[in-house]
Design a protein around this motif. Structure first.
Motif, mmCIF file in Angstrom:
data_model
loop_
_atom_site.group_PDB
_atom_site.id
_atom_site.type_symbol
_atom_site.label_atom_id
_atom_site.label_comp_id
_atom_site.label_asym_id
_atom_site.label_seq_id
_atom_site.Cartn_x
_atom_site.Cartn_y
_atom_site.Cartn_z
ATOM 1 N N PRO A 63 1.111 -1.238 0.148
ATOM 2 C CA PRO A 63 -0.226 -0.325 -0.135
ATOM 3 C C PRO A 63 0.515 1.346 0.214
ATOM 4 C CG PRO A 63 -1.005 -1.909 1.885
ATOM 5 C CD PRO A 63 0.689 -1.739 1.338
ATOM 6 N N GLU A 64 2.276 1.238 0.498
ATOM 7 C CA GLU A 64 2.756 2.069 0.624
ATOM 8 C C GLU A 64 3.877 2.767 -0.833
ATOM 9 O OE1 GLU A 64 6.543 3.347 3.834
ATOM 10 O OE2 GLU A 64 6.119 1.977 3.428
ATOM 11 N N GLY B 265 2.356 1.285 -3.472
ATOM 12 C CA GLY B 265 1.271 1.811 -4.379
ATOM 13 C C GLY B 265 1.213 3.309 -4.505
ATOM 14 N N THR B 266 1.717 3.666 -3.623
ATOM 15 C CA THR B 266 1.051 4.777 -3.863
ATOM 16 C C THR B 266 2.253 6.014 -4.626
ATOM 17 O OG1 THR B 266 2.029 6.254 -2.061
ATOM 18 C CG2 THR B 266 -0.244 4.846 -2.506
ATOM 19 N N PHE B 267 3.368 5.438 -4.596
ATOM 20 C CA PHE B 267 4.675 6.084 -4.828
ATOM 21 C C PHE B 267 4.539 6.893 -6.419
ATOM 22 C CE2 PHE B 267 8.392 4.299 -2.300
ATOM 23 C CZ PHE B 267 7.589 4.866 -0.537
ATOM 24 N N ARG B 268 4.728 8.098 -6.320
ATOM 25 C CA ARG B 268 5.525 8.208 -7.908
ATOM 26 C C ARG B 268 6.858 8.129 -8.178
ATOM 27 N NH1 ARG B 268 6.175 14.597 -7.189
ATOM 28 N NH2 ARG B 268 5.976 14.193 -5.051
ATOM 29 N N PRO B 269 6.902 7.209 -9.704
ATOM 30 C CA PRO B 269 7.747 6.403 -10.487
ATOM 31 C C PRO B 269 9.135 7.258 -9.638
ATOM 32 C CG PRO B 269 6.220 7.138 -11.899
ATOM 33 C CD PRO B 269 5.355 7.713 -10.903
ATOM 34 N N TYR C 130 9.745 8.999 -7.050
ATOM 35 C CA TYR C 130 10.224 7.823 -6.381
ATOM 36 C C TYR C 130 10.210 6.450 -5.581
ATOM 37 C CZ TYR C 130 8.521 12.160 -2.828
ATOM 38 O OH TYR C 130 8.829 13.359 -2.260
ATOM 39 N N PRO D 247 -0.190 -0.748 -7.717
ATOM 40 C CA PRO D 247 -0.812 0.034 -7.193
ATOM 41 C C PRO D 247 -1.730 -0.743 -5.946
ATOM 42 C CG PRO D 247 -0.709 0.591 -9.474
ATOM 43 C CD PRO D 247 -0.152 -0.089 -9.797
ATOM 44 N N HIS D 248 -2.013 -1.411 -7.193
ATOM 45 C CA HIS D 248 -3.038 -2.201 -6.442
ATOM 46 C C HIS D 248 -3.096 -3.416 -6.166
ATOM 47 C CE1 HIS D 248 -4.769 -0.852 -10.530
ATOM 48 N NE2 HIS D 248 -5.891 0.246 -9.227
#
Lengths: 510, 181
Positions: free
Chosen positions: A53-54, A56-60, A62, A189-190
Motif C-alpha cells: 500500500p505504501e 503503490g502510491t509512490f510516484r515513479p 519516488y 498500485p493494486h
C-alpha cells in the motif's frame, strides 16, 4: 517478522541454520523452501522495507529513489563499440521482483539442452526443471494476459506485426486481478503483481523466517574453507552504514543479484578468475511510434504481447510501456522541440526488443559500495540490436504510424521505411544508441568443472563449502527471455538440493 | 501523492551554486517560452536534488562534475566567455541542441544524463501530466477493460490465435467479466 535496520540502535547478533543475503526473486524462494522444511532462516536485505500500500502510491521517481539501486541510474559502461547500457535493479525487501513488468517465461528448451548436452550440467534438462517451473508458477500466480487488456497502442503494433507475417502471442505474467494500471515496473498500485514481497516472503515469514531490512552485508565469514555466517552494518536514515550486526549460520546463500553477488564474494576473500565475469545483459531497445489517433498507451497492461518469431536470430519482441514521465525522459530534442514531442504522448505507442547476447560484461569492485560494470558488446549483438530497431520501426509503419522514434540520441524522428533502412545501412556510433537492460545474469556462473565457473551444479561455490549462490548470477548463459521465473526456478532447484542434503551440510558446518 | 513514511536519504548533492545551473538548465529544457513560473523552477531544482541524492557517492560526484561541465560548456565547446547560466535562454537551447547532436560521446552523454533525470522529475507534476492528457489517478482503472466493444474486439483478435491460445483467451476474457472494477 521484519526488523528495520535503520531503527536498530544496538549491535545485533543471531544464530540460525540458513542466512540468505538478498530478498529478491532468488533469495525469497530459497527462504520459503528451507523455512518450510523446518530450518531457521534469516533474510538480510540492503534495501528498505516498503509495504505494497505504501509503494503503490509512490510516484515513479519516488520508486526509483527509494527502491532501485543508484536511484535507477545504474549503467554498464560500454567498452569499444558499445553503447552505455542503462541497468535497472531493485534494492528493497522484495528486490527487483517489485520492479519487473511481471513477464514470466520458462527458459527456452534450446538453452536447457545446451546446458545439459554441451556444458554437462546435471538436472537442468527441460524435464528436470519442469516441476520447478510448475511449483513457482503456482506460487506466484502466473497467468496469460487477457487479449482485451492490451492497450490500443499494443493492438496497433500487433496489427503491424501481422501485416509483416510476424505472429504475436499473449504474454504470461505473475498477476492476479490486474486492472491494467500500466506501471508494473514501478510497483503495482493494486498489489496485483505477485512480486515476492506478496508471495514467497510472507509464506517464509509464516514459517518463522526473520527479515532484516536496511542491512548491508560486508562479508561472508569463512574458516577452514567453510562458510560460518555473515557480518555487516545497518544503514541509518541517511543510507550510511552504522550499527554492526553478525549472523552465524550453517549455510549462507548469497542472492544479491548478478551485479552485487560477485562483489560480496570478492569482499569475502573468494578468488578465481570467473567471479564477476561472463555477465550477460539482454541488451534491449524500445521504439516509439506516432499515430494519428490517440492510443493512450497507459490504458492497458504494461506488457501484454510478445513474439518469438526471431528467437533463432537472437531477438525477442516484447510489448512495453512505462509511466509517461519516464517515457518522455528518452525523447530527443531540447526546449520547444522536446516539449512538442512530449505533448504528443497520447498518440505515442511503444514496443521493445531484446537481444540474446553472447556476454562480454564484467563486474568489478568500485570505489564505494556499488560495483563498476563494463560491457563489451559482440559485433553480432550490435547487429541484432540495430536489426531489432528496424523490425520494430517497420511494425510501426505497417500499423499506420506517421513517425517513428528510433532509440538514437540526437536523431530526429523517422518518417518512412526508407529512412529506417538507411539507419540500418549506415548505423550510428554505438554510444548514440539508447540501450537498456533489465536482466543481468551469469556473473557467478554454474559449471560442471571448477575451472569454468564459480558454483558447482548444486549452487555451492567451488571454493567455499556451505556457501551457495541463489540468484541469476548462476545462469551459465544468456537465455533470451525475461529472467524472473528462470531465476526463481533455479533458486528452487538449489534450495531443494540443500534441503535434501541438509544432514551432510550440517555435519560440514560442525 | 503520499510522501514516503520513512525519512531516509536526507542528504543533498547540489549546493546553491549548482542549483543556479540546474534552474538555468531547466529553463532551457522546459521553459523556452518562459511559460513555467520561476518559483516552480526553484522547487524543481530541489526535487532533482532529492532524486539523485540516494545514489552512491561516486555517481553523485560524477553528476556534479557533469553539471560543472554544462556550466563551462560555452567556454569549453564554443569559446564563449560566459557561464551557462548567464546566457540568454535561446542561446542555452542552441548550446544544448549542439551537445545533443555532438559526435563526441561524452558531450552527448552529459546532456542525455541531465535531460533524462530532469524530464522524469519535471513531467511527474500533476499539472504537467494533465497537460499531456494523462488521466492521473484514473490510471488506476483500466478504462478499456470495461468496454463491451473492447471485449468483442478481443475475441475477434483471438480468432488469429491457434486453438489452444484461442481457448485460453476466451477463458481469460470470461474471467475478466467478473473482475473489472
Amino acid at each position: 517478522m521484519i526488523l528495520r535496520g535503520r531503527e536498530e540502535k544496538k549491535p545485533f547478533s543471531a544464530k540460525v541454520d540458513v542466512a540468505i543475503v538478498g530478498s529478491g526473486a532468488g533469495g525469497a524462494v530459497v527462504a520459503e523452501t528451507l523455512a518450510k522444511c523446518g530450518l531457521s532462516v534469516i533474510v538480510i536485505e540492503e534495501g528498505g522495507h516498503y509495504t505494497q500500500p505504501e509503494y503503490g502510491t509512490f510516484r515513479p521517481s519516488y520508486t526509483f529513489r527509494r527502491m532501485a539501486r543508484e536511484a535507477g541510474l545504474s549503467a554498464a559502461l560500454g567498452l569499444g563499440d558499445t553503447p552505455l547500457i542503462s541497468l535497472l535493479a531493485g534494492k528493497a525487501v522484495g528486490g527487483s521482483s517489485i520492479l519487473t513488468g511481471g513477464v514470466c517465461f520458462r527458459i527456452p528448451e534450446q538453452f536447457l539442452m545446451e546446458w545439459t548436452r554441451d556444458l554437462h550440467i546435471p538436472r537442468v534438462s527441460p524435464e528436470a526443471l519442469a516441476p520447478m517451473f510448475e511449483e513457482v508458477e503456482q506460487a506466484i500466480s502466473v497467468e496469460t494476459v487477457p487479449i482485451d487488456m492490451r492497450s490500443r497502442a499494443t493492438e496497433l503494433f500487433v496489427e503491424g506485426a501481422a501485416k509483416m507475417g510476424i505472429k504475436m502471442k499473449p504474454l504470461r505474467r505473475n498477476t492476479t486481478g490486474c486492472k491494467g494500471a500500466g506501471r508494473c515496473n514501478f510497483g503495482c498500485p493494486h498489489g496485483a503483481k505477485m512480486s515476492v514481497d506478496l508471495s514467497y516472503l510472507p509464506a517464509a515469514q509464516r514459517h518463522g523466517t526473520v527479515i532484516l531490512s536496511d542491512a548491508l552485508v560486508d562479508r561472508v565469514d569463512t574458516s577452514g574453507g567453510v562458510a560460518r555466517g555473515v557480518r555487516g552494518r545497518f544503514l541509518d536514515e541517511a543510507g550510511e552504514p552504522g550499527v554492526p550486526f553478525e549472523v552465524r549460520a550453517k549455510i549462507v546463500v548469497v542472492a544479491c543479484g548478478s551485479m552485487h553477488t560477485p562483489v560480496l564474494l570478492k569482499n569475502s576473500g573468494l578468488g578465481g578468475h570467473n567471479i564477476g565475469r561472463h555477465l550477460t545483459l539482454h541488451p534491449a531497445v524500445r521504439v516509439g511510434a506516432l499515430f494519428d489517433e490517440a492510443v493512450n498507451g497507459w490504458d492497458g497492461a504494461m506488457q501484454s504481447a510478445f513474439s518469438d518469431h526471431y528467437l533463432d536470430d537472437g531477438i525477442t519482441l516484447n510489448g512495453v510501456y512505462a509511466p509517461v514521465n519516464v517515457l518522455a525522459a528518452a525523447f530527443p530534442g531540447v526546449g520547444r522541440a522536446h516539449k512538442a514531442l512530449v505533448h504528443q504522448m497520447p498518440n505515442l505507442g511503444f514496443f521493445g526488443a531484446m537481444v540474446h547476447d553472447e556476454g562480454g560484461g564484467t563486474v568489478r569492485r568500485g570505489l564505494g559500495r556499488e560495483p563498476v560494470i563494463t560491457y563489451r558488446m559482440a559485433a553480432r549483438d550490435k547487429t541484432r540490436l540495430l536489426r531489432s530497431i528496424t523490425i520494430l520501426g517497420k511494425m510501426a509503419f505497417a500499423a499506420g504510424a506517421k513517425e517513428v522514434f528510433a532509440p538514437v540520441f540526437g536523431m530526429p524522428t523517422l518518417k518512412s521505411v526508407a529512412e529506417l533502412e538507411a539507419l540500418e545501412a549506415s548505423p550510428p556510433k554505438a554510444h548514440k544508441i539508447e540501450c537498456l537492460a533489465f536482466h543481468p545474469l551469469g556473473s557467478a556462473k554454474m559449471s560442471a568443472r571448477e575451472d569454468d565457473g564459480v558454483v558447482s551444479p548444486t549452487g555451492e561455490t567451488w571454493s567455499v563449502k556451505n556457501l551457495f549462490v541463489g540468484d541469476g548470477s548462476v545462469l551459465p548463459t544468456s537465455i533470451g527471455v525475461n529472467s524472473q521465473l528462470p531465476i526463481m526456478a533455479m533458486a528452487l532447484r538449489t534450495a531443494k538440493g540443500i534441503a535434501d542434503d541438509w544432514k551432510r551440510y550440517a555435519a560440514v558446518a560442525r | 501523492m503520499k510522501e514516503p513514511r520513512t525519512k531516509d536519504f536526507l542528504r543533498t548533492t547540489f549546493g546553491p551554486g549548482h542549483r543556479v545551473v540546474l534552474v538555468a538548465l531547466a529553463e532551457a529544457l522546459f521553459s523556452e517560452d518562459s511559460d513555467v513560473p520561476e518559483e516552480r523552477m526553484r522547487s524543481f531544482a530541489a526535487d532533482v536534488d532529492g532524486f539523485v541524492s540516494p545514489a552512491s557517492r561516486p555517481l553523485r560526484v560524477g553528476l556534479v562534475l557533469m553539471l560543472r561541465f554544462i556550466q563551462l560548456a560555452p567556454l569549453l565547446l564554443f569559446f564563449s566567455f560566459s557561464l551557462f547560466e548567464n546566457l540568454p535562454v535561446k542561446k542555452r537551447v542552441e548550446l544544448l541542441d549542439r551537445m545533443d547532436r555532438s559526435s563526441v560521446g561524452f558531450v552527448a552523454l552529459v546532456l542525455v544524463a541531465y535531460r533524462t533525470i530532469m524530464t522524469m522529475v519535471f513531467y511527474e507534476d500533476p499539472h504537467e501530466l494533465s497537460l499531456l492528457g494523462y488521466p492521473g489517478d484514473e490510471r488506476k482503472v483500466f478504462l478499456r477493460f470495461q468496454s463491451k466493444k473492447a471485449r468483442a474486439s478481443a475475441l475477434l483478435h483471438a480468432e488469429e490465435l491457434d486453438s489452444g491460445e484461442h481457448e485460453a483467451a476466451k477463458v481469460h476474457v470470461a474471467a475478466a467479466d467478473g473482475s473489472a472494477e
